[in-house]
Design a protein around this motif. Structure first.
Motif, PDB file in Angstrom:
ATOM      1  N   VAL A 142       0.947  -1.093  -0.009  1.00 29.30           N
ATOM      2  CA  VAL A 142       0.102  -0.052   0.048  1.00 29.30           C
ATOM      3  C   VAL A 142       0.645   1.156   0.107  1.00 29.30           C
ATOM      4  CG1 VAL A 142      -1.777   1.311   1.348  1.00 29.30           C
ATOM      5  CG2 VAL A 142      -1.810  -1.075   1.336  1.00 29.30           C
ATOM      6  N   LYS A 143       0.534   2.110  -0.913  1.00 28.98           N
ATOM      7  CA  LYS A 143       1.293   3.409  -0.893  1.00 28.98           C
ATOM      8  C   LYS A 143       0.456   4.455  -1.220  1.00 28.98           C
ATOM      9  CE  LYS A 143       5.098   0.913  -1.499  1.00 28.98           C
ATOM     10  NZ  LYS A 143       6.178   0.723  -0.582  1.00 28.98           N
ATOM     11  N   VAL A 144       0.751   5.578  -0.390  1.00 29.39           N
ATOM     12  CA  VAL A 144      -0.039   7.027  -0.451  1.00 29.39           C
ATOM     13  C   VAL A 144       0.884   8.136  -1.008  1.00 29.39           C
ATOM     14  CG1 VAL A 144      -1.352   8.664   0.780  1.00 29.39           C
ATOM     15  CG2 VAL A 144      -1.391   6.326   1.521  1.00 29.39           C
ATOM     16  N   SER A 145       0.347   8.380  -2.097  1.00 27.93           N
ATOM     17  CA  SER A 145       1.184   9.621  -2.834  1.00 27.93           C
ATOM     18  C   SER A 145       0.854  10.822  -2.247  1.00 27.93           C
ATOM     19  CB  SER A 145       0.760   9.682  -4.318  1.00 27.93           C
ATOM     20  OG  SER A 145      -0.551  10.029  -4.636  1.00 27.93           O
ATOM     21  N   GLU A 148      -2.357  12.409  -3.514  1.00 29.31           N
ATOM     22  CA  GLU A 148      -3.619  11.714  -2.622  1.00 29.31           C
ATOM     23  C   GLU A 148      -3.828  12.698  -1.651  1.00 29.31           C
ATOM     24  OE1 GLU A 148      -4.233   7.170  -3.374  1.00 29.31           O
ATOM     25  OE2 GLU A 148      -2.106   7.622  -3.105  1.00 29.31           O
ATOM     26  N   VAL A 149      -2.992  12.897  -0.852  1.00 29.51           N
ATOM     27  CA  VAL A 149      -2.862  13.838   0.377  1.00 29.51           C
ATOM     28  C   VAL A 149      -3.376  15.054   0.004  1.00 29.51           C
ATOM     29  CG1 VAL A 149      -1.631  14.656   2.220  1.00 29.51           C
ATOM     30  CG2 VAL A 149      -1.137  12.399   1.504  1.00 29.51           C
ATOM     31  N   ARG A 449      -2.583  11.428   5.474  1.00 30.73           N
ATOM     32  CA  ARG A 449      -1.735  10.265   4.954  1.00 30.73           C
ATOM     33  C   ARG A 449      -2.174   9.041   5.917  1.00 30.73           C
ATOM     34  NH1 ARG A 449       2.491  10.407   1.644  1.00 30.73           N
ATOM     35  NH2 ARG A 449       2.579  12.445   1.777  1.00 30.73           N
ATOM     36  N   ILE A 452      -5.792   7.732   4.784  1.00 33.21           N
ATOM     37  CA  ILE A 452      -5.899   7.254   3.439  1.00 33.21           C
ATOM     38  C   ILE A 452      -5.156   5.907   3.465  1.00 33.21           C
ATOM     39  CG2 ILE A 452      -5.039   7.420   1.156  1.00 33.21           C
ATOM     40  CD1 ILE A 452      -5.117  10.479   1.475  1.00 33.21           C
ATOM     41  N   PHE A 453      -3.945   5.882   4.240  1.00 35.52           N
ATOM     42  CA  PHE A 453      -3.210   4.584   4.336  1.00 35.52           C
ATOM     43  C   PHE A 453      -4.093   3.661   4.804  1.00 35.52           C
ATOM     44  CE2 PHE A 453       0.033   1.740   6.196  1.00 35.52           C
ATOM     45  CZ  PHE A 453       0.726   1.488   5.235  1.00 35.52           C
ATOM     46  N   LYS A 456      -6.865   2.403   2.599  1.00 32.43           N
ATOM     47  CA  LYS A 456      -6.469   1.465   1.416  1.00 32.43           C
ATOM     48  C   LYS A 456      -6.178  -0.075   2.086  1.00 32.43           C
ATOM     49  CE  LYS A 456      -4.455   4.561  -1.860  1.00 32.43           C
ATOM     50  NZ  LYS A 456      -3.283   4.672  -2.596  1.00 32.43           N
TER      51      LYS A 456
END
Length: 477
Positions: A142-145, A148-149, A449, A452-453, A456
């Motif tokens: 899992v990645k958060v860009s 997205e933030v 962040r 969202i993390f 996901k």
């Protein structure tokens, strides 16, 4: 085809209205691959969910949860995860702690309500094992860009702050012994009511408070006047939706949100723009670069063909951008450009990024403002004539934002407030763009962040569990 067959089997089984009578308490009611779920486990899980007042209850829900627990434990075994005694005890303590009890107190409380210790341990063990499966298999993927933030922060900033709500209420009496039946009716209404008219009809039929005659309709209520628990619920609702049933002593309550009033966060319309400006000998040069460059970084590459240092990159509040540049970038999207030609040379302008100013202001700013009290005003006035803290002073001393806000309203000194540490913290918070005294704090980048993390991870875990369920052989005895 195998997945379709397996999915059909579990759907047919879990969707059945009733389970066949078992030969005894330890007779299997369903097999999950090579593992059996017994009638005793099912009865215990049903009771456990009732004691916990789980939002969804009943035998079908309990059976589905037990099937999923078997799948979770099997997934853990397949990748070499074994729940240690210490890990299990920590999980039991964590769960009991949510009820402000230790493990022994919680176990004894469950036993008084007919739930055996083993049912509690099995429930927690599956959760601990699954948490480790998720940590090993899903978390690394899992990645958060940053994009997205920023998009999430922009939504926070642009979403109006609700200041008042227009609610309808439905209060159904739940006499002793009838609580579950009334709660079941509340859940059914929450699932089927989709309009104000339907809610009003239900209120006239079931509600036992004076508003029933007008379909449960209430007048406008300020958000600050709502009880904190109800405020949290209403904040999550959208106009035209019904709440989940709330249990209170002797009744079950539902709310329908008809409308809201709100305001934009201070500074929500302010923008910060990042753009590049390249000085060129002619407009034709600028047009050629724009035909080739599709980003600000590409414009820098093109700038290498010209002598000197003709390019600069600016990040400014929109109000500080020169008027001619601001006028041109007003209609540009990110990585779009234009050429300004005044006859004696030209300038290429490309917009790199446009964002609410508050996103930039919140970077690196701690909402607790280290070294100062929390950003909350606590004015010195507010003591009674006898020198004792009055109602306002006592409320402020309670230390809650609601109490402090009420305290400030209740005590209106004739003279301006004297500067103090608490006021300095509040002013600093406002200056940093975090919040004004009457606004909710803006979430930090780290908080956004993390949210969202986690979202996901939960979605990926649900998808993985659905895959395990589809691949499993689930059958009746």
């Amino acid at each position: 085809m195998r997945r379709i067959i397996h999915a059909t089997l579990i759907a047919a089984f879990l969707g059945s209205a009733a389970l066949p009578a078992a030969a005894g308490p330890f007779a299997p009611v369903v097999y999950v691959n090579n593992s059996a779920v017994t009638q005793y486990e099912l009865d215990q899980r049903v009771r456990f969910m009732q004691v916990l007042r789980a939002p969804e209850q009943g035998r079908e829900t309990a059976l589905k949860a037990l099937v999923e627990d078997r799948l979770k434990l099997e997934a853990a075994r397949q990748i070499g995860i074994a729940v240690s005694d210490q890990g299990l005890e920590e999980g039991l303590a964590e769960f009991a702690g949510r009820a402000n009890m230790d493990v022994m107190q919680f176990t004894e409380a469950l036993a008084r309500d007919g739930v055996e210790r083993q049912a509690y341990r099995d429930f927690v063990k599956a959760g601990v094992a699954w948490r480790e499966v998720v940590r090993q298999r899903i978390v690394p993927t899992v990645k958060v860009s940053d994009r997205e933030v920023e998009q999430a922060m922009k939504r926070d900033i642009e979403t109006p702050i609700t200041t008042a709500v227009l609610l309808s209420e439905l209060v159904m009496p739940a006499p002793p012994g009838q609580e579950q039946a009334v709660l079941a009716r509340g859940r059914q209404l929450a699932e089927t009511v989709t309009s104000e008219a339907a809610f009003a009809a239900a209120a006239r039929r079931y509600s036992a408070v004076p508003t029933a005659g007008r379909g449960g309709r209430l007048e406008w209520v300020e958000m600050a006047n709502l009880a904190p628990g109800l405020r949290d619920i209403v904040t999550q609702m959208r106009p035209g939706t019904i709440s989940q049933p709330l249990t209170v002593p002797g009744a079950v309550v539902l709310f329908f949100l008809r409308d809201t009033r709100g305001k934009l966060r201070a500074g929500a319309t302010d923008q910060t723009v990042e753009y590049v400006e390249l000085a060129l000998p002619s407009a034709a040069e600028g047009a050629g670069i724009l035909s080739r460059a599709d980003s600000c970084d590409q414009v820098y590459v093109e700038a290498n063909r010209f002598a000197g240092d003709p390019i600069r990159r600016e990040t400014l509040p929109l109000s500080s951008v020169p008027l001619d540049v601001a006028q041109r970038i007003a209609s540009l999207d990110a990585n779009e450009g234009t050429v300004i030609d005044y006859g004696a040379g030209a300038r290429l302008i490309m917009l790199c990024r446009r964002a609410p100013a508050l996103i930039g202001d919140a970077v690196g700013v701690s909402t607790s403002l280290p070294g100062l009290p929390q950003p909350m005003r606590a004015p010195e006035p507010g003591r009674s004539a006898a020198g004792r803290p009055g109602a306002a002073g006592a409320a402020a001393a309670a230390g809650t934002p609601e109490a402090a806000a009420n305290a400030e309203e209740a005590s209106t000194p004739a003279a301006a407030e004297a500067p103090n540490a608490a006021n300095a913290a509040s002013d600093a918070a406002a200056a940093a763009g975090i919040a004004l005294p009457d606004e909710p704090l803006l979430r930090t980048r780290d908080e956004v962040r993390a949210e969202i993390f986690n979202r996901k991870i939960n979605a990926a875990a649900d998808a993985y569990l659905a895959e395990l369920r589809a691949d499993a052989v689930i059958r009746k005895p």
